[in-house]
Design a protein around this motif. Sequence first.
Motif, PDB file in Angstrom:
ATOM      1  N   ASN A  89     -61.802  -7.029 -31.596  1.00 37.49           N
ATOM      2  CA  ASN A  89     -61.219  -8.175 -30.842  1.00 37.49           C
ATOM      3  C   ASN A  89     -60.415  -9.021 -32.102  1.00 37.49           C
TER       4      ASN A  89
ATOM      5  N   ARG B  58     -58.864  -7.279 -34.679  1.00 42.92           N
ATOM      6  CA  ARG B  58     -57.528  -6.598 -34.884  1.00 42.92           C
ATOM      7  C   ARG B  58     -56.868  -6.725 -33.622  1.00 42.92           C
ATOM      8  N   ARG B  59     -57.316  -6.615 -32.436  1.00 42.42           N
ATOM      9  CA  ARG B  59     -56.380  -6.701 -31.217  1.00 42.42           C
ATOM     10  C   ARG B  59     -55.441  -8.067 -31.176  1.00 42.42           C
ATOM     11  N   PHE B  60     -56.375  -9.344 -31.678  1.00 46.47           N
ATOM     12  CA  PHE B  60     -55.685 -10.551 -31.702  1.00 46.47           C
ATOM     13  C   PHE B  60     -54.360 -10.396 -32.596  1.00 46.47           C
ATOM     14  N   VAL B  61     -54.781  -9.936 -33.884  1.00 45.60           N
ATOM     15  CA  VAL B  61     -53.610  -9.768 -34.578  1.00 45.60           C
ATOM     16  C   VAL B  61     -52.380  -9.061 -34.459  1.00 45.60           C
ATOM     17  N   CYS B  62     -52.728  -7.774 -33.687  1.00 50.01           N
ATOM     18  CA  CYS B  62     -51.768  -7.023 -33.151  1.00 50.01           C
ATOM     19  C   CYS B  62     -50.749  -8.145 -32.005  1.00 50.01           C
ATOM     20  N   LEU B  63     -51.483  -8.671 -31.117  1.00 49.62           N
ATOM     21  CA  LEU B  63     -50.854  -9.588 -30.049  1.00 49.62           C
ATOM     22  C   LEU B  63     -50.059 -10.513 -30.701  1.00 49.62           C
ATOM     23  N   GLU B  64     -50.584 -11.165 -31.833  1.00 55.28           N
ATOM     24  CA  GLU B  64     -49.672 -12.301 -32.395  1.00 55.28           C
ATOM     25  C   GLU B  64     -48.468 -11.713 -32.853  1.00 55.28           C
ATOM     26  N   ARG B  65     -48.624 -10.559 -33.514  1.00 56.29           N
ATOM     27  CA  ARG B  65     -47.367  -9.929 -34.297  1.00 56.29           C
ATOM     28  C   ARG B  65     -46.593  -9.647 -33.106  1.00 56.29           C
TER      29      ARG B  65
ATOM     30  N   ALA C 114     -46.008 -11.331 -30.153  1.00 57.56           N
ATOM     31  CA  ALA C 114     -45.554 -12.320 -29.672  1.00 57.56           C
ATOM     32  C   ALA C 114     -44.602 -12.864 -30.778  1.00 57.56           C
ATOM     33  N   ALA C 115     -44.707 -12.728 -32.069  1.00 61.37           N
ATOM     34  CA  ALA C 115     -43.796 -13.251 -33.162  1.00 61.37           C
ATOM     35  C   ALA C 115     -42.474 -12.488 -33.019  1.00 61.37           C
TER      36      ALA C 115
END
Length: 103
Positions: free
Chosen positions: A88, A90-97, A99-100
Amino acid sequence: MADRAYRSDEIEEKLAERGLKSRIHRRAYRNHKLRETQKAANTARSKVRARVEHVFGDQKNGMGAGSVRTIGIVHARCKIGMTNLVYNMRRFVCLERMAAAAA
């Protein structure tokens, strides 16, 4: 029990005994094609299955969580929970990137 790709009478009976609704794919047989409603139901089930299987695949292949080698259910639950937590994160970091990059 109900983690098979297709239905069987045995699995359907066991699910019915427990009062559970079957969400297992229906299969076409020779000279017996699926109805359109059955195809649509399989498509809906495939969307859920694909999302879940990708999580397990990433945990197994990307994180080395193919097997739980612990002694005791408490340690096994802890290891699985930590694996889920890391996934979760790792997935959050991926989604943040993502979005950025879109902004």
